[in-house]
Design a protein around this motif. Structure first.
Motif, PDB file in Angstrom:
ATOM      1  N   CYS A  73      -1.698  30.116   5.741  1.00 11.10           N
ATOM      2  CA  CYS A  73      -0.972  31.157   4.994  1.00 11.10           C
ATOM      3  C   CYS A  73      -0.824  30.836   3.512  1.00 11.10           C
ATOM      4  O   CYS A  73      -0.232  31.620   2.763  1.00 11.10           O
ATOM      5  CB  CYS A  73       0.421  31.355   5.602  1.00 11.10           C
ATOM      6  N   VAL A  74      -1.327  29.669   3.088  1.00  9.67           N
ATOM      7  CA  VAL A  74      -1.200  29.256   1.690  1.00  9.67           C
ATOM      8  C   VAL A  74      -2.484  29.605   0.941  1.00  9.67           C
ATOM      9  O   VAL A  74      -3.585  29.343   1.421  1.00  9.67           O
ATOM     10  CB  VAL A  74      -0.941  27.734   1.592  1.00  9.67           C
ATOM     11  N   ASP A  75      -2.328  30.173  -0.229  1.00 11.75           N
ATOM     12  CA  ASP A  75      -3.466  30.462  -1.096  1.00 11.75           C
ATOM     13  C   ASP A  75      -3.759  29.209  -1.918  1.00 11.75           C
ATOM     14  O   ASP A  75      -3.215  29.020  -3.008  1.00 11.75           O
ATOM     15  CB  ASP A  75      -3.144  31.651  -2.015  1.00 11.75           C
ATOM     16  N   TRP A  76      -4.631  28.349  -1.392  1.00  8.20           N
ATOM     17  CA  TRP A  76      -4.877  27.054  -2.025  1.00  8.20           C
ATOM     18  C   TRP A  76      -5.595  27.177  -3.369  1.00  8.20           C
ATOM     19  O   TRP A  76      -5.617  26.219  -4.153  1.00  8.20           O
ATOM     20  CB  TRP A  76      -5.695  26.166  -1.082  1.00  8.20           C
ATOM     21  N   LYS A  77      -6.176  28.342  -3.647  1.00  8.31           N
ATOM     22  CA  LYS A  77      -6.876  28.534  -4.914  1.00  8.31           C
ATOM     23  C   LYS A  77      -5.964  29.080  -6.007  1.00  8.31           C
ATOM     24  O   LYS A  77      -6.408  29.309  -7.130  1.00  8.31           O
ATOM     25  CB  LYS A  77      -8.071  29.467  -4.710  1.00  8.31           C
ATOM     26  N   ARG A  78      -4.699  29.294  -5.650  1.00  6.74           N
ATOM     27  CA  ARG A  78      -3.752  29.774  -6.654  1.00  6.74           C
ATOM     28  C   ARG A  78      -3.651  28.768  -7.795  1.00  6.74           C
ATOM     29  O   ARG A  78      -3.581  27.559  -7.559  1.00  6.74           O
ATOM     30  CB  ARG A  78      -2.377  29.976  -5.993  1.00  6.74           C
ATOM     31  N   LYS A  79      -3.650  29.241  -9.019  1.00  5.58           N
ATOM     32  CA  LYS A  79      -3.658  28.371 -10.177  1.00  5.58           C
ATOM     33  C   LYS A  79      -2.387  27.523 -10.260  1.00  5.58           C
ATOM     34  O   LYS A  79      -1.312  27.948  -9.870  1.00  5.58           O
ATOM     35  CB  LYS A  79      -3.785  29.189 -11.465  1.00  5.58           C
ATOM     36  N   LYS A  80      -2.584  26.301 -10.778  1.00  5.14           N
ATOM     37  CA  LYS A  80      -1.467  25.369 -10.900  1.00  5.14           C
ATOM     38  C   LYS A  80      -0.318  25.964 -11.703  1.00  5.14           C
ATOM     39  O   LYS A  80       0.852  25.730 -11.394  1.00  5.14           O
ATOM     40  CB  LYS A  80      -1.962  24.071 -11.545  1.00  5.14           C
ATOM     41  N   GLU A  81      -0.643  26.739 -12.718  1.00 11.79           N
ATOM     42  CA  GLU A  81       0.398  27.340 -13.560  1.00 11.79           C
ATOM     43  C   GLU A  81       1.257  28.326 -12.779  1.00 11.79           C
ATOM     44  O   GLU A  81       2.402  28.592 -13.140  1.00 11.79           O
ATOM     45  CB  GLU A  81      -0.239  28.052 -14.758  1.00 11.79           C
ATOM     46  N   GLU A  82       0.693  28.893 -11.708  1.00 10.67           N
ATOM     47  CA  GLU A  82       1.412  29.879 -10.909  1.00 10.67           C
ATOM     48  C   GLU A  82       2.304  29.220  -9.854  1.00 10.67           C
ATOM     49  O   GLU A  82       3.169  29.860  -9.275  1.00 10.67           O
ATOM     50  CB  GLU A  82       0.419  30.815 -10.217  1.00 10.67           C
ATOM     51  N   VAL A  83       2.061  27.939  -9.606  1.00 12.00           N
ATOM     52  CA  VAL A  83       2.819  27.223  -8.580  1.00 12.00           C
ATOM     53  C   VAL A  83       3.958  26.479  -9.263  1.00 12.00           C
ATOM     54  O   VAL A  83       3.883  25.285  -9.521  1.00 12.00           O
ATOM     55  CB  VAL A  83       1.916  26.237  -7.801  1.00 12.00           C
TER      56      VAL A  83
END
Length: 258
Positions: A73-83
């Motif tokens: 369920c995790v979007d592992w490609k989400r940008k570091k800045e968004e996390v």
């Protein structure tokens, strides 16, 4: 004071909640993790709970399944800045809670079974998925694997089978290596090295120890990590000092990229 609630006041009900969920899946992921957390928070003051946790309620199997489901369920490609801290998705938050308790469990557990190699395997998978963009998850994976390597009841062979050693060897030669990750890698291998140096009078155990030690160093040498081994010899004595957390700012330079 809440940690000292008598076992008779909660254990029967907690076991029933977990076992009912295992059959009917009636709890949310957060509710199920919180139920386990309630039980494990009391392990420090009541070691008899470990048999219930490991053998009756099958903690390892349940943790593997939950981590597998959450990871999907995790979007592992989400940008570091968004996390950003405090901005995790619900699944990321629950996953972090599991990993936090696993770090504690590996640090303190006295019971172990062969099935726990799958627990190491899923943590390694999460570590690889999280290391670029999900700093919190990545760090909790490092803490868990480092603590597992320190615990004598966790077999070094299981750390190899689960891929933990491979993951840290890969990390050492990544161009984005930083001092925090370097610290975790060093402590992982330091813990393994200390354990493999401990001789035993039991002939079978001693033969197994020597075979495992040979396997670890052959793995490093055959994959071109001779210079990394030299780096360990420089840094491990430093890590063994009382204040090993106070690392020099250029610690990553002790690793030679091959």
């Amino acid at each position: 004071m809440w940690k000292f609630i008598e076992q008779r006041l909660y254990l029967k009900e907690i076991k029933e909640i977990i076992q009912y969920h295992q059959k009917h899946h009636n709890l949310t992921q957060l509710e199920y993790q919180s139920t386990w957390q309630f039980l494990m928070d009391r392990l420090n003051t009541d070691r008899s709970l470990e048999g219930v946790i490991v053998n009756e309620l099958h903690f390892g199997r349940e943790a593997v399944r939950e981590l597998n489901e959450l990871s999907k369920c995790v979007d592992w490609k989400r940008k570091k800045e968004e996390v950003k801290k405090g901005k995790e998705t619900k699944e990321e938050h629950i996953l972090l809670r599991w990993l936090f308790k696993l770090s504690f469990f590996f640090d303190s557990c006295e019971l172990w079974n062969e099935g726990f190699v799958w627990l190491i395997d899923i943590i390694v998978q999460l570590y690889r998925a999280a290391r670029d963009n999900f700093r919190g998850i990545r760090n909790q994976c490092i803490y868990s694997l480092r603590n597992a390597a320190k615990n004598r009841v966790v077999k070094v062979e299981d750390l190899l089978k689960g891929g933990a050693a491979d993951a840290f060897l890969e990390e050492i030669h990544r161009p984005t290596l930083n001092d925090g990750i370097t610290n975790g890698c060093l402590r992982f291998f330091m813990n393994i090295s200390r354990r493999l140096k401990r001789k035993t009078d039991d002939e079978m155990e001693e033969a197994r120890r020597k075979a495992t030690k040979r396997k670890v160093f052959e793995k490093m040498e055959e994959e071109g990590y001779e210079d990394t081994i030299a780096s360990f010899h420089v840094m491990l004595p430093f890590q063994s000092r009382k204040y090993f957390e106070k690392m020099p700012s250029n610690i990553s330079d002790y690793f030679v990229n091959v």
